[in-house]
Design an enzyme around this catalytic site. Structure first.
Site, PDB file in Angstrom:
ATOM      1  N   ARG A 249       0.768  -1.153  -0.016  1.00 50.52           N
ATOM      2  CA  ARG A 249       0.092  -0.165   0.027  1.00 50.52           C
ATOM      3  C   ARG A 249       0.702   1.105  -0.119  1.00 50.52           C
ATOM      4  O   ARG A 249       1.859   1.175   0.733  1.00 50.52           O
ATOM      5  CB  ARG A 249      -0.946  -0.090   1.201  1.00 50.52           C
ATOM      6  CG  ARG A 249      -2.147  -0.781   1.121  1.00 50.52           C
ATOM      7  CD  ARG A 249      -3.078  -0.350   0.164  1.00 50.52           C
ATOM      8  NE  ARG A 249      -4.372  -1.217   0.116  1.00 50.52           N
ATOM      9  CZ  ARG A 249      -4.341  -2.132  -0.843  1.00 50.52           C
ATOM     10  NH1 ARG A 249      -3.567  -2.776  -1.521  1.00 50.52           N
ATOM     11  NH2 ARG A 249      -5.667  -2.922  -0.747  1.00 50.52           N
ATOM     12  N   GLU A 278      -2.990   7.653  -3.900  1.00 51.22           N
ATOM     13  CA  GLU A 278      -3.260   6.992  -5.257  1.00 51.22           C
ATOM     14  C   GLU A 278      -4.786   7.729  -5.504  1.00 51.22           C
ATOM     15  O   GLU A 278      -5.628   7.639  -4.599  1.00 51.22           O
ATOM     16  CB  GLU A 278      -3.663   5.614  -4.897  1.00 51.22           C
ATOM     17  CG  GLU A 278      -3.167   4.574  -5.999  1.00 51.22           C
ATOM     18  CD  GLU A 278      -3.122   3.161  -5.619  1.00 51.22           C
ATOM     19  OE1 GLU A 278      -2.210   3.014  -4.927  1.00 51.22           O
ATOM     20  OE2 GLU A 278      -3.862   2.517  -6.077  1.00 51.22           O
ATOM     21  N   HIS A 296      -1.040   0.143  -9.839  1.00 49.29           N
ATOM     22  CA  HIS A 296      -1.806  -0.760  -9.167  1.00 49.29           C
ATOM     23  C   HIS A 296      -2.299  -1.957  -9.727  1.00 49.29           C
ATOM     24  O   HIS A 296      -3.541  -2.050  -9.746  1.00 49.29           O
ATOM     25  CB  HIS A 296      -2.798  -0.158  -8.227  1.00 49.29           C
ATOM     26  CG  HIS A 296      -3.185  -0.874  -6.836  1.00 49.29           C
ATOM     27  ND1 HIS A 296      -3.618   0.134  -5.864  1.00 49.29           N
ATOM     28  CD2 HIS A 296      -3.159  -1.974  -6.649  1.00 49.29           C
ATOM     29  CE1 HIS A 296      -3.997  -0.983  -4.670  1.00 49.29           C
ATOM     30  NE2 HIS A 296      -3.546  -2.299  -5.112  1.00 49.29           N
TER      31      HIS A 296
END
Ligand code: DGY
Length: 331
Positions: A249, A278, A296
Protein backbone atom coordinates in the site's frame (compact mmCIF):
# COMPACT_ATOMS: atom_id res chain seq x y z
CA UNK A 1 -34.77 -28.50 2.04
CA UNK A 2 -32.57 -25.44 1.88
CA UNK A 3 -29.86 -25.25 -0.78
CA UNK A 4 -26.37 -23.91 -0.27
CA UNK A 5 -27.37 -20.55 -1.63
CA UNK A 6 -30.55 -20.22 0.36
CA UNK A 7 -30.50 -16.95 2.26
CA UNK A 8 -32.06 -16.57 5.70
CA UNK A 9 -33.99 -13.56 4.50
CA UNK A 10 -36.22 -13.67 1.43
CA UNK A 11 -35.08 -11.65 -1.59
CA UNK A 12 -31.88 -10.19 -0.14
CA UNK A 13 -30.71 -7.02 -1.82
CA UNK A 14 -27.03 -7.08 -2.75
CA UNK A 15 -25.36 -3.87 -3.83
CA UNK A 16 -22.12 -4.16 -5.79
CA UNK A 17 -20.49 -0.74 -5.69
CA UNK A 18 -17.99 -1.27 -8.52
CA UNK A 19 -17.58 -3.24 -11.70
CA UNK A 20 -16.55 -6.82 -10.96
CA UNK A 21 -16.09 -9.92 -13.16
CA UNK A 22 -19.16 -11.92 -14.15
CA UNK A 23 -18.05 -14.92 -12.09
CA UNK A 24 -18.79 -12.95 -8.93
CA UNK A 25 -22.05 -11.48 -10.21
CA UNK A 26 -23.27 -14.89 -11.38
CA UNK A 27 -22.67 -16.37 -7.94
CA UNK A 28 -24.53 -13.49 -6.28
CA UNK A 29 -27.41 -13.90 -8.72
CA UNK A 30 -27.55 -17.62 -7.94
CA UNK A 31 -28.57 -16.83 -4.35
CA UNK A 32 -32.25 -17.73 -4.17
CA UNK A 33 -34.44 -14.68 -4.64
CA UNK A 34 -31.51 -12.27 -4.67
CA UNK A 35 -31.90 -8.79 -6.04
CA UNK A 36 -28.42 -7.89 -7.26
CA UNK A 37 -27.72 -4.29 -8.21
CA UNK A 38 -24.26 -3.56 -9.62
CA UNK A 39 -22.52 -0.37 -10.68
CA UNK A 40 -21.29 -1.32 -14.15
CA UNK A 41 -18.77 1.43 -14.77
CA UNK A 42 -15.02 1.50 -14.13
CA UNK A 43 -15.32 5.04 -12.75
CA UNK A 44 -15.91 5.30 -9.00
CA UNK A 45 -19.62 5.21 -8.16
CA UNK A 46 -21.11 8.63 -7.30
CA UNK A 47 -22.01 8.86 -3.61
CA UNK A 48 -25.70 9.66 -4.23
CA UNK A 49 -26.13 6.59 -6.46
CA UNK A 50 -24.27 4.44 -3.98
CA UNK A 51 -26.32 5.64 -1.03
CA UNK A 52 -29.56 5.14 -2.90
CA UNK A 53 -28.58 1.53 -3.62
CA UNK A 54 -27.37 0.94 -0.07
CA UNK A 55 -30.64 2.07 1.53
CA UNK A 56 -32.23 -1.38 1.35
CA UNK A 57 -29.06 -3.45 0.92
CA UNK A 58 -28.48 -6.57 3.02
CA UNK A 59 -24.99 -7.05 1.57
CA UNK A 60 -22.46 -4.75 -0.08
CA UNK A 61 -19.65 -5.89 -2.34
CA UNK A 62 -17.00 -3.17 -2.37
CA UNK A 63 -13.75 -2.28 -4.08
CA UNK A 64 -10.65 -0.67 -2.62
CA UNK A 65 -11.75 2.64 -4.14
CA UNK A 66 -14.78 2.69 -1.80
CA UNK A 67 -14.45 4.32 1.60
CA UNK A 68 -16.55 2.26 3.96
CA UNK A 69 -16.91 4.63 6.88
CA UNK A 70 -19.70 5.93 9.12
CA UNK A 71 -21.31 7.79 6.19
CA UNK A 72 -21.38 4.63 4.07
CA UNK A 73 -22.79 2.59 6.95
CA UNK A 74 -25.37 5.22 7.88
CA UNK A 75 -26.72 4.94 4.35
CA UNK A 76 -27.08 1.15 4.74
CA UNK A 77 -29.15 0.46 7.88
CA UNK A 78 -29.93 -3.18 6.96
CA UNK A 79 -26.39 -4.18 6.03
CA UNK A 80 -25.07 -7.54 7.26
CA UNK A 81 -21.82 -7.80 5.33
CA UNK A 82 -19.27 -5.71 3.49
CA UNK A 83 -17.39 -8.06 1.18
CA UNK A 84 -14.29 -6.26 -0.09
CA UNK A 85 -12.94 -7.54 -3.39
CA UNK A 86 -9.33 -7.17 -2.24
CA UNK A 87 -7.02 -8.67 0.30
CA UNK A 88 -6.26 -5.22 1.73
CA UNK A 89 -9.10 -3.61 3.65
CA UNK A 90 -7.61 -0.33 4.79
CA UNK A 91 -10.46 1.35 2.86
CA UNK A 92 -12.85 -0.02 5.47
CA UNK A 93 -13.40 1.24 9.00
CA UNK A 94 -13.67 -2.24 10.47
CA UNK A 95 -14.36 -0.95 13.99
CA UNK A 96 -17.30 1.11 12.71
CA UNK A 97 -18.64 -1.98 10.93
CA UNK A 98 -18.22 -4.11 14.04
CA UNK A 99 -20.05 -1.53 16.17
CA UNK A 100 -23.02 -1.85 13.81
CA UNK A 101 -22.81 -5.64 13.65
CA UNK A 102 -21.67 -5.60 10.02
CA UNK A 103 -19.28 -8.42 9.08
CA UNK A 104 -16.27 -7.47 6.92
CA UNK A 105 -14.59 -9.96 4.60
CA UNK A 106 -11.64 -9.83 2.20
CA UNK A 107 -10.14 -12.09 -0.47
CA UNK A 108 -6.83 -13.48 0.75
CA UNK A 109 -5.16 -16.42 -0.97
CA UNK A 110 -6.46 -15.98 -4.49
CA UNK A 111 -4.16 -13.11 -5.44
CA UNK A 112 -0.92 -14.40 -3.96
CA UNK A 113 0.67 -15.63 -7.19
CA UNK A 114 -0.38 -12.67 -9.32
CA UNK A 115 0.97 -10.17 -6.80
CA UNK A 116 4.19 -12.09 -6.23
CA UNK A 117 4.69 -12.32 -10.01
CA UNK A 118 4.29 -8.57 -10.28
CA UNK A 119 6.67 -7.94 -7.37
CA UNK A 120 9.31 -10.16 -9.00
CA UNK A 121 8.71 -8.31 -12.26
CA UNK A 122 9.33 -5.02 -10.48
CA UNK A 123 12.52 -6.38 -8.92
CA UNK A 124 13.74 -7.22 -12.42
CA UNK A 125 12.49 -3.98 -13.95
CA UNK A 126 14.30 -1.84 -11.42
CA UNK A 127 17.54 -3.79 -11.15
CA UNK A 128 17.84 -4.27 -14.93
CA UNK A 129 16.62 -0.76 -15.81
CA UNK A 130 13.91 -2.07 -18.12
CA UNK A 131 11.63 0.96 -17.86
CA UNK A 132 14.55 3.23 -18.64
CA UNK A 133 15.49 1.11 -21.65
CA UNK A 134 11.92 1.12 -22.93
CA UNK A 135 11.69 4.87 -22.56
CA UNK A 136 14.96 5.29 -24.44
CA UNK A 137 13.73 3.34 -27.44
CA UNK A 138 10.29 4.93 -27.47
CA UNK A 139 11.85 8.40 -27.31
CA UNK A 140 13.44 7.81 -30.69
CA UNK A 141 16.90 8.58 -29.28
CA UNK A 142 19.67 7.01 -31.38
CA UNK A 143 21.38 4.13 -29.58
CA UNK A 144 23.80 1.35 -30.24
CA UNK A 145 24.86 -1.66 -28.21
CA UNK A 146 27.94 -0.93 -26.17
CA UNK A 147 29.75 -2.71 -23.38
CA UNK A 148 28.75 -0.24 -20.72
CA UNK A 149 25.30 0.74 -21.86
CA UNK A 150 22.63 0.73 -19.12
CA UNK A 151 24.35 -1.73 -16.85
CA UNK A 152 22.13 -3.09 -14.12
CA UNK A 153 22.53 -5.18 -11.02
CA UNK A 154 22.47 -8.99 -11.07
CA UNK A 155 20.28 -10.78 -8.55
CA UNK A 156 22.35 -13.90 -7.94
CA UNK A 157 23.75 -13.98 -4.42
CA UNK A 158 21.97 -10.74 -3.50
CA UNK A 159 19.74 -10.40 -0.45
CA UNK A 160 16.02 -9.83 -0.72
CA UNK A 161 14.53 -8.36 2.46
CA UNK A 162 10.80 -9.02 2.73
CA UNK A 163 8.79 -6.83 5.09
CA UNK A 164 5.66 -8.85 5.85
CA UNK A 165 6.10 -12.57 5.30
CA UNK A 166 2.49 -13.58 4.62
CA UNK A 167 1.36 -15.51 1.57
CA UNK A 168 2.58 -12.92 -0.95
CA UNK A 169 5.93 -12.45 0.80
CA UNK A 170 6.45 -16.21 0.84
CA UNK A 171 5.51 -16.56 -2.84
CA UNK A 172 7.90 -13.74 -3.75
CA UNK A 173 10.65 -15.42 -1.75
CA UNK A 174 10.04 -18.67 -3.66
CA UNK A 175 10.47 -16.81 -6.94
CA UNK A 176 13.55 -14.96 -5.72
CA UNK A 177 15.17 -18.23 -4.60
CA UNK A 178 14.88 -19.42 -8.21
CA UNK A 179 16.95 -16.35 -9.14
CA UNK A 180 19.62 -17.36 -6.62
CA UNK A 181 18.75 -14.76 -4.02
CA UNK A 182 19.17 -15.03 -0.27
CA UNK A 183 16.08 -14.24 1.80
CA UNK A 184 15.73 -12.32 5.03
CA UNK A 185 12.38 -11.22 6.38
CA UNK A 186 10.81 -9.07 9.03
CA UNK A 187 7.48 -10.15 10.41
CA UNK A 188 5.48 -9.93 13.61
CA UNK A 189 5.70 -13.70 13.95
CA UNK A 190 7.99 -16.44 12.75
CA UNK A 191 6.84 -18.30 9.68
CA UNK A 192 6.60 -22.10 9.80
CA UNK A 193 9.91 -23.83 10.19
CA UNK A 194 9.17 -25.84 7.05
CA UNK A 195 8.77 -22.59 5.06
CA UNK A 196 11.90 -21.05 6.58
CA UNK A 197 13.88 -24.15 5.73
CA UNK A 198 12.52 -24.44 2.19
CA UNK A 199 13.35 -20.82 1.48
CA UNK A 200 16.47 -20.79 3.62
CA UNK A 201 14.93 -17.61 5.01
CA UNK A 202 16.13 -15.88 8.10
CA UNK A 203 13.98 -13.69 10.34
CA UNK A 204 15.77 -10.46 11.25
CA UNK A 205 14.77 -7.25 12.92
CA UNK A 206 13.72 -4.30 10.78
CA UNK A 207 17.01 -2.41 11.18
CA UNK A 208 19.05 -5.41 10.15
CA UNK A 209 16.80 -6.02 7.17
CA UNK A 210 17.27 -2.43 5.99
CA UNK A 211 21.03 -2.53 6.49
CA UNK A 212 21.67 -5.88 4.79
CA UNK A 213 19.16 -6.10 1.94
CA UNK A 214 19.98 -5.35 -1.68
CA UNK A 215 16.27 -5.20 -2.38
CA UNK A 216 13.63 -4.33 0.21
CA UNK A 217 10.16 -5.52 -0.74
CA UNK A 218 7.09 -4.29 1.14
CA UNK A 219 4.48 -7.02 1.50
CA UNK A 220 2.82 -6.05 4.76
CA UNK A 221 -0.70 -4.69 5.32
CA UNK A 222 -1.20 -0.96 5.74
CA UNK A 223 -2.24 0.21 9.20
CA UNK A 224 -1.37 2.99 11.63
CA UNK A 225 1.61 0.88 12.64
CA UNK A 226 2.99 0.69 9.09
CA UNK A 227 2.17 4.28 8.04
CA UNK A 228 5.44 5.76 6.69
CA UNK A 229 7.35 2.71 7.88
CA UNK A 230 9.74 3.64 5.08
CA UNK A 231 10.59 7.23 5.93
CA UNK A 232 13.76 9.28 5.51
CA UNK A 233 15.55 7.47 8.30
CA UNK A 234 14.60 4.01 7.03
CA UNK A 235 15.81 4.98 3.55
CA UNK A 236 19.05 6.30 5.03
CA UNK A 237 19.52 2.96 6.78
CA UNK A 238 19.38 1.09 3.44
CA UNK A 239 22.44 0.42 1.31
CA UNK A 240 23.12 3.15 -1.25
CA UNK A 241 23.08 0.36 -3.86
CA UNK A 242 19.71 -1.01 -2.71
CA UNK A 243 16.27 -0.92 -4.35
CA UNK A 244 12.84 -0.52 -2.75
CA UNK A 245 9.83 -2.38 -4.17
CA UNK A 246 6.30 -1.60 -2.97
CA UNK A 247 3.36 -3.76 -4.04
CA UNK A 248 1.54 -3.40 -0.69
CA UNK A 249 0.00 0.00 0.00
CA UNK A 250 1.29 3.46 -0.92
CA UNK A 251 1.21 5.19 2.47
CA UNK A 252 3.67 2.65 3.91
CA UNK A 253 6.24 4.82 2.12
CA UNK A 254 6.77 8.51 2.76
CA UNK A 255 6.77 9.42 -0.93
CA UNK A 256 8.36 12.85 -0.45
CA UNK A 257 11.23 11.23 1.48
CA UNK A 258 11.57 8.61 -1.25
CA UNK A 259 11.88 11.29 -3.94
CA UNK A 260 14.66 12.95 -1.91
CA UNK A 261 16.42 9.62 -1.44
CA UNK A 262 16.23 8.77 -5.14
CA UNK A 263 17.42 12.22 -6.22
CA UNK A 264 20.31 12.23 -3.76
CA UNK A 265 21.49 8.66 -4.32
CA UNK A 266 20.57 7.54 -0.80
CA UNK A 267 19.27 4.37 -2.48
CA UNK A 268 19.81 3.17 -6.04
CA UNK A 269 16.21 2.85 -7.19
CA UNK A 270 12.63 1.93 -6.50
CA UNK A 271 9.66 0.27 -8.13
CA UNK A 272 6.15 1.22 -7.06
CA UNK A 273 2.82 -0.41 -7.84
CA UNK A 274 1.00 1.64 -5.19
CA UNK A 275 1.11 5.30 -4.22
CA UNK A 276 0.67 7.39 -1.12
CA UNK A 277 -2.19 9.47 -2.56
CA UNK A 278 -3.40 7.07 -5.20
CA UNK A 279 -4.16 7.64 -8.02
CA UNK A 280 -2.07 10.82 -7.72
CA UNK A 281 1.65 10.16 -8.05
CA UNK A 282 4.18 12.47 -6.38
CA UNK A 283 5.34 14.75 -9.24
CA UNK A 284 8.94 14.33 -8.12
CA UNK A 285 8.81 10.65 -9.07
CA UNK A 286 7.67 11.24 -12.62
CA UNK A 287 10.90 12.74 -13.88
CA UNK A 288 13.22 10.22 -12.25
CA UNK A 289 14.80 7.46 -14.28
CA UNK A 290 15.64 5.31 -11.28
CA UNK A 291 12.04 4.57 -10.35
CA UNK A 292 9.58 2.21 -12.03
CA UNK A 293 5.93 3.26 -11.75
CA UNK A 294 2.96 1.01 -12.51
CA UNK A 295 -0.73 1.65 -11.74
CA UNK A 296 -1.67 -0.78 -8.92
CA UNK A 297 -1.56 -3.91 -11.08
CA UNK A 298 -0.66 -6.47 -8.39
CA UNK A 299 -3.75 -8.63 -8.80
CA UNK A 300 -4.54 -7.52 -12.34
CA UNK A 301 -4.87 -10.78 -14.22
CA UNK A 302 -8.12 -12.02 -15.73
CA UNK A 303 -7.94 -15.23 -13.68
CA UNK A 304 -7.13 -13.52 -10.39
CA UNK A 305 -9.78 -10.84 -10.66
CA UNK A 306 -12.40 -13.52 -11.41
CA UNK A 307 -11.21 -15.51 -8.39
CA UNK A 308 -11.35 -12.40 -6.19
CA UNK A 309 -14.91 -11.62 -7.27
CA UNK A 310 -15.93 -15.23 -6.67
CA UNK A 311 -14.31 -15.25 -3.22
CA UNK A 312 -16.11 -12.03 -2.24
CA UNK A 313 -19.43 -13.35 -3.55
CA UNK A 314 -19.05 -16.62 -1.67
CA UNK A 315 -18.51 -14.67 1.54
CA UNK A 316 -21.84 -12.96 0.82
CA UNK A 317 -23.48 -16.36 0.20
CA UNK A 318 -22.27 -17.60 3.58
CA UNK A 319 -23.31 -14.58 5.60
CA UNK A 320 -26.76 -14.33 4.00
CA UNK A 321 -27.26 -18.02 4.73
CA UNK A 322 -26.44 -17.39 8.39
CA UNK A 323 -23.08 -19.11 8.23
CA UNK A 324 -19.59 -17.88 9.09
CA UNK A 325 -17.89 -16.39 6.01
CA UNK A 326 -14.68 -17.89 4.68
CA UNK A 327 -12.61 -14.73 5.09
CA UNK A 328 -13.75 -12.57 8.01
CA UNK A 329 -11.41 -9.77 9.06
CA UNK A 330 -11.23 -7.92 12.34
CA UNK A 331 -10.07 -4.43 13.20
C1 DGY B 1 -5.62 -5.97 -2.84
O1 DGY B 1 -6.31 -6.96 -3.07
O2 DGY B 1 -5.53 -5.49 -1.71
C2 DGY B 1 -4.85 -5.38 -3.99
O3 DGY B 1 -4.18 -4.25 -3.63
C3 DGY B 1 -5.77 -5.06 -5.14
O4 DGY B 1 -6.06 -6.17 -5.78
Amino acid sequence: MSGLNNPKIPQPKITVTGRIPDAGLDLLRSIDGSDVWAWMDDAVIPTEVRNEQLADADAAVTLLTDRVDDDFLAAAPKLQIVANVAVGYNNIDVDACTRRGVIVTNTPGVLIDATADLAMGLVLMSTRRLGEGERLIRSGTAWQWSMFMMLGTGLQGRTLGIVGMGGIGEALATRARAFGMRIVYHNRRNVDTEVEQRLDAQRVDFDELLATSDIVSLNCPYSEATHHLIDASALAAMKSTAFLVNTARGPIVDEAALVEALVNGVIAGAALDVFENEPTVHPGLLSLDNVVLVPHLGSATVETRAAMATAAASNVVEVLAGRTPHNPVSG
